[in-house]
Design a protein around this motif. Structure first.
Motif, PDB file in Angstrom:
ATOM      1  N   GLY A  92       0.803  -1.212   0.000  1.00 51.06           N
ATOM      2  CA  GLY A  92       0.000   0.000   0.000  1.00 51.06           C
ATOM      3  C   GLY A  92       0.837   1.263   0.000  1.00 51.06           C
ATOM      4  N   GLY A  93       2.152   1.099   0.020  1.00 46.14           N
ATOM      5  CA  GLY A  93       3.005   2.269  -0.092  1.00 46.14           C
ATOM      6  C   GLY A  93       3.149   3.079   1.180  1.00 46.14           C
ATOM      7  N   GLY A  94       2.312   2.811   2.165  1.00 44.40           N
ATOM      8  CA  GLY A  94       2.396   3.602   3.387  1.00 44.40           C
ATOM      9  C   GLY A  94       3.342   2.957   4.400  1.00 44.40           C
ATOM     10  N   GLY A  95       3.041   3.168   5.634  1.00 44.34           N
ATOM     11  CA  GLY A  95       3.876   2.563   6.673  1.00 44.34           C
ATOM     12  C   GLY A  95       5.257   3.190   6.683  1.00 44.34           C
ATOM     13  N   GLU A  96       6.231   2.398   6.961  1.00 38.84           N
ATOM     14  CA  GLU A  96       7.579   2.915   7.126  1.00 38.84           C
ATOM     15  C   GLU A  96       8.197   3.308   5.789  1.00 38.84           C
ATOM     16  OE1 GLU A  96       8.943   3.004  10.116  1.00 38.84           O
ATOM     17  OE2 GLU A  96       7.790   1.643  11.358  1.00 38.84           O
ATOM     18  N   GLY A  97       9.289   4.034   5.867  1.00 34.35           N
ATOM     19  CA  GLY A  97       9.965   4.497   4.666  1.00 34.35           C
ATOM     20  C   GLY A  97      10.690   3.363   3.950  1.00 34.35           C
ATOM     21  N   PHE A  98      11.115   3.649   2.723  1.00 35.06           N
ATOM     22  CA  PHE A  98      11.779   2.635   1.899  1.00 35.06           C
ATOM     23  C   PHE A  98      13.043   2.102   2.567  1.00 35.06           C
ATOM     24  CE2 PHE A  98      12.673   0.358  -1.883  1.00 35.06           C
ATOM     25  CZ  PHE A  98      14.042   0.382  -2.042  1.00 35.06           C
ATOM     26  N   LEU A  99      13.854   3.003   3.125  1.00 34.83           N
ATOM     27  CA  LEU A  99      15.120   2.570   3.720  1.00 34.83           C
ATOM     28  C   LEU A  99      14.884   1.644   4.907  1.00 34.83           C
ATOM     29  CD1 LEU A  99      17.374   5.742   3.568  1.00 34.83           C
ATOM     30  CD2 LEU A  99      17.598   3.615   2.298  1.00 34.83           C
TER      31      LEU A  99
ATOM     32  N   ARG B  32      -2.536  -6.130   4.615  1.00 36.35           N
ATOM     33  CA  ARG B  32      -1.514  -5.490   3.787  1.00 36.35           C
ATOM     34  C   ARG B  32      -0.171  -6.172   3.993  1.00 36.35           C
ATOM     35  NH1 ARG B  32      -1.951   0.878   3.834  1.00 36.35           N
ATOM     36  NH2 ARG B  32      -0.511   0.528   5.549  1.00 36.35           N
ATOM     37  N   ALA B  33       0.074  -6.584   5.243  1.00 36.50           N
ATOM     38  CA  ALA B  33       1.330  -7.270   5.536  1.00 36.50           C
ATOM     39  C   ALA B  33       1.433  -8.552   4.726  1.00 36.50           C
ATOM     40  CB  ALA B  33       1.419  -7.573   7.025  1.00 36.50           C
ATOM     41  N   LEU B  34       0.321  -9.265   4.634  1.00 37.22           N
ATOM     42  CA  LEU B  34       0.302 -10.523   3.886  1.00 37.22           C
ATOM     43  C   LEU B  34       0.645 -10.299   2.420  1.00 37.22           C
ATOM     44  CD1 LEU B  34      -0.417 -12.877   5.678  1.00 37.22           C
ATOM     45  CD2 LEU B  34      -2.568 -13.092   4.473  1.00 37.22           C
TER      46      LEU B  34
ATOM     47  N   ARG C 185       5.423  -6.014  11.450  1.00 44.76           N
ATOM     48  CA  ARG C 185       5.953  -4.888  12.218  1.00 44.76           C
ATOM     49  C   ARG C 185       5.971  -3.628  11.374  1.00 44.76           C
ATOM     50  NH1 ARG C 185      11.103  -3.408  12.694  1.00 44.76           N
ATOM     51  NH2 ARG C 185      12.038  -5.457  12.419  1.00 44.76           N
ATOM     52  N   LEU C 186       6.267  -3.777  10.075  1.00 46.33           N
ATOM     53  CA  LEU C 186       6.375  -2.596   9.224  1.00 46.33           C
ATOM     54  C   LEU C 186       5.015  -2.034   8.832  1.00 46.33           C
ATOM     55  CD1 LEU C 186       9.216  -3.872   6.871  1.00 46.33           C
ATOM     56  CD2 LEU C 186       9.430  -2.029   8.515  1.00 46.33           C
ATOM     57  N   LEU C 187       4.035  -2.917   8.691  1.00 45.78           N
ATOM     58  CA  LEU C 187       2.769  -2.449   8.156  1.00 45.78           C
ATOM     59  C   LEU C 187       1.597  -2.541   9.115  1.00 45.78           C
ATOM     60  CD1 LEU C 187       3.104  -3.877   4.580  1.00 45.78           C
ATOM     61  CD2 LEU C 187       2.839  -1.494   5.164  1.00 45.78           C
ATOM     62  N   ARG C 188       1.741  -3.294  10.117  1.00 46.45           N
ATOM     63  CA  ARG C 188       0.724  -3.479  11.142  1.00 46.45           C
ATOM     64  C   ARG C 188      -0.595  -4.092  10.674  1.00 46.45           C
ATOM     65  NH1 ARG C 188       2.608   1.553  12.785  1.00 46.45           N
ATOM     66  NH2 ARG C 188       4.683   0.947  13.407  1.00 46.45           N
ATOM     67  N   ASP C 189      -1.166  -3.608   9.599  1.00 42.70           N
ATOM     68  CA  ASP C 189      -2.419  -4.184   9.127  1.00 42.70           C
ATOM     69  C   ASP C 189      -2.158  -5.572   8.548  1.00 42.70           C
ATOM     70  OD1 ASP C 189      -4.617  -3.486   6.321  1.00 42.70           O
ATOM     71  OD2 ASP C 189      -4.891  -4.743   8.096  1.00 42.70           O
ATOM     72  N   PRO C 190      -2.761  -6.624   9.095  1.00 44.59           N
ATOM     73  CA  PRO C 190      -2.422  -7.996   8.665  1.00 44.59           C
ATOM     74  C   PRO C 190      -2.636  -8.254   7.181  1.00 44.59           C
ATOM     75  CG  PRO C 190      -3.763  -8.039  10.656  1.00 44.59           C
ATOM     76  CD  PRO C 190      -3.742  -6.627  10.199  1.00 44.59           C
TER      77      PRO C 190
ATOM     78  N   HIS D 294       7.476 -12.782   7.501  1.00 45.96           N
ATOM     79  CA  HIS D 294       6.115 -12.597   7.982  1.00 45.96           C
ATOM     80  C   HIS D 294       6.087 -11.657   9.176  1.00 45.96           C
ATOM     81  CE1 HIS D 294       2.007 -13.634   9.003  1.00 45.96           C
ATOM     82  NE2 HIS D 294       2.415 -13.852  10.239  1.00 45.96           N
ATOM     83  N   GLU D 295       6.934 -11.924  10.156  1.00 44.67           N
ATOM     84  CA  GLU D 295       6.964 -11.091  11.366  1.00 44.67           C
ATOM     85  C   GLU D 295       7.370  -9.660  11.040  1.00 44.67           C
ATOM     86  OE1 GLU D 295       6.193 -11.696  14.550  1.00 44.67           O
ATOM     87  OE2 GLU D 295       5.429 -13.650  13.933  1.00 44.67           O
TER      88      GLU D 295
END
Lengths: 498, 118
Positions: free
Chosen positions: A365-372, A469-471, A462-467, A457-458
């Motif tokens: 989704g492009g959000g969450g944490e930065g690329f680096l 989107r993380a998947l 952590r980076l995206l929080r929403d399960p 997976h973990e």
């Protein structure tokens, strides 16, 4: 036949300069390539297992913090006395410096074309053996690092002689440097290990060790011991990385101790030996934990952080790649040389890796944490595959070549001594059959792959929080892991070119 | 929870089945007698790589252009070879793995013996 057994692994120097593709840095390979059917099976298993978590973990609470079970060994009184004993750490440090000096002296004055402790100790015992110890038991390097110990002793002496500020100049370390110096030094080491044709010549080993000592001691004096060890000393960073995989950790649960500590990461002071040393006994923990979970911890994204991990991974693969017929073709048909390969392969890995990180972030989704931050975090998830490959590739080498140390301690310089009566010891082959080796190699790599998949997976959670989107975001990483695992298996299946 | 169990069982079945499907049947026929003509010229062994199966009775018929002593690692066997005559090195390949063959004197690596497991 002591002399034969001792000299056997050494390639004749004339052969060294004529053959373009060299086997292992030191010593022959004892393993037969894995058969095609086993390679295909491993590849299929990698694919199937990579997508297992997607089927299993479809729900997870939002924002559940990254946790893992731990057990504090220091709570057991016997272990506490043993593990925090200053006698023990003091002895280990003395032993480390002693061995360091022995290797340099043996390299300089010992027999150059035969029985000499330097090549076996450096390449087999330290590089392979100590690395595996670090990955599977724990990181002892901050305690036994010979350069750190020597510097500390020199500083203590200087203080006693009246230099109140010790030996450190205390220059500020430029923030932008990050751990790039360590990356560069580690790359140079990869070149020495894999490409340099004299890597097993005792004298050259001594020269490289002395050169590296100069760089390290100067770096520690100029920027400060802890700063240099954390940013510029290649092996401290390397063993620190392996230590993240290890089933033990040191932890300090006292925010007051860690305030202002350069090395502590946000969210917990894990494996920061500086803080551990400063903390009071009741604030210290030495925890037993499941393997690999340390790789999922949040990392301070330093410049060069992801690059270092990628260089380690590429170095491990390069080591195996050098013995394949494909590489021989590449050398023959393109202007690529072995030395160029040391730089090109990490660059190739880095490029591919960043592409997959970008895809991962885009799918999330492009959000969450930065690329680096994505790049820094996901790099760790690939480490178990590299460790598995290292073990698979090197354990017979350690088992057979490692036995040489038994005879070498009795005659470290090749002068005909027999200090412990073991100089005539012949390494025993056939300790493990080739069939067992095949299955264990594939098994190890597949297990490493599964651990990597779990970490991805973990980390994505952590980076995206929403399960959900993380998947989705994991999928490119899983594909990358499958590719990396299959490449590792492919290398093991290749006929060996020497 | 039930779903997880079903998935895991299915994966175990797939992986187990695949393993038995792909694995080749063990070598039909028992250990064989194998003889190889090996020549050492200009420090090079021909053939440089010899592959046999576990349990085979191997004979290396070695000829060399210079007097030398051949050494086979792992099995720790030596064979003196004089120019002009063929010397036989015989053994049963009961240890599996990859073993170096070298010139005992110069410690130069000449070739390799691979013993594949059954």
């Amino acid at each position: 036949m002591r002399r034969v057994a001792a000299v056997a692994p050494l390639l004749n120097l004339t052969l060294v300069y004529t053959s373009p593709a060299l086997a292992h840095g030191f010593g022959p390979t004892y393993d037969i390539p894995i058969p095609l059917w086993l390679y295909l099976y491993g590849a299929a298993a990698a694919v199937v297992l990579a997508f297992l978590p997607l089927a299993l973990f479809s729900r997870r609470e939002r924002g559940a913090a990254y946790r893992y079970p731990r057990f504090d060994l220091l709570r057991v009184r016997l272990l506490r006395t043993l593990l925090t004993s200053r006698f023990l750490t003091g002895t280990l440090r003395l032993l480390s410096v002693g061995l360091f000096v022995l290797v340099v002296v043996a390299g300089l004055v010992g027999l150059q074309t035969g029985f000499n402790i330097a090549p076996t100790f450096v390449w087999v015992i330290w590089w392979v053996g100590f690395s595996l110890f670090t990955a599977f038991v724990g990181n002892l390097w901050p305690i036994v690092n010979p350069w750190a110990v020597i510097f500390e002793w020199a500083e203590a002496l200087a203080r006693r002689l009246g230099f109140r500020d010790g030996l450190e100049l205390g220059e500020a370390y430029p923030r932008g440097f990050g751990i790039w110096p360590a990356v560069g030094l580690y790359l140079a080491f990869v070149w020495v290990e894999n490409v340099f044709s004299g890597s097993y010549v005792p004298r050259y080993i001594a020269f490289f060790v002395l050169a590296y000592s100069l760089i390290t001691l100067y770096g520690m004096a100029y920027f400060g011991k802890e700063t240099w060890l954390r940013r510029g000393e290649a092996f401290s960073v390397y063993f620190g990385l392996l230590g993240r995989f290890a089933p033990t950790e040191v932890r300090v649960e006292a925010p007051s101790v860690c305030a202002g500590c350069e090395g502590c990461e946000p969210g917990g002071c894990v494996n920061c030996y500086e803080c551990f040393r400063r903390a009071a006994p009741e604030e210290r923990e030495l925890n037993l934990r499941p393997p690999a979970v340390g790789l999922g911890l949040q990392e301070k994204a330093l410049p060069g952080g992801a690059a270092f991990v990628i260089v380690v991974l590429a170095g491990v693969t390069f080591d195996g790649l050098l013995e394949t017929p494909l590489w021989l073709e590449v050398l023959r048909l393109t202007p690529v040389t072995q030395t160029l390969g040391v730089v090109l392969l990490p660059l190739l890995f880095f490029g591919i890796y960043l592409g997959f990180v970008w895809l991962s972030r885009a799918l999330g989704g492009g959000g969450g944490e930065g690329f680096l931050r994505f790049a820094a975090a996901y790099a760790f998830s690939l480490v178990p595959i590299a460790i598995a490959y290292q073990v698979a590739h090197y354990y017979t080498y350690l088992l057979i070549q490692g036995q040489m140390i038994i005879s070498l301690v009795s005659d470290p310089f090749g002068w005909g001594w027999d200090l412990f009566g073991t100089a005539g010891f012949d390494p025993r082959y056939g300790l493990v059959g080739a069939g067992f080796v095949w299955y264990s190699q594939v098994g190890l790599i597949v297990v490493g792959h599964v651990i990597a998949v779990y970490l991805a997976h973990e980390i994505s959670l952590r980076l995206l929080r929403d399960p959900r989107r993380a998947l989705r975001s994991q999928i490119p990483m899983l594909v990358l892991m499958v590719l990396y695992t299959i490449t590792s298996l492919w290398i093991l299946a290749q006929p060996i070119v020497e | 929870m039930a779903r997880a169990v079903i998935v895991i069982l299915a994966v175990a079945l797939i992986l187990g089945g695949l393993f038995f499907a792909l694995r080749p049947d063990t070598q039909a026929g028992g250990p064989r007698d194998r003889t190889y003509d090996v020549s050492v010229e200009n420090g090079e062994m021909n053939p440089a790589e010899i592959s046999v199966d576990e349990g085979d009775r191997v004979t290396l018929r070695v000829s060399s252009d210079t007097p030398m002593e051949l050494h086979l690692h792992g099995y720790n066997l030596e064979q003196v070879v004089e120019p002009g005559e063929k010397a036989d090195l015989q053994f049963t390949a009961d240890i599996t793995g990859r073993f170096e063959i070298e010139d005992h004197e110069s410690e130069a690596e000449l070739g390799v013996l691979q013993v594949r497991p059954r």
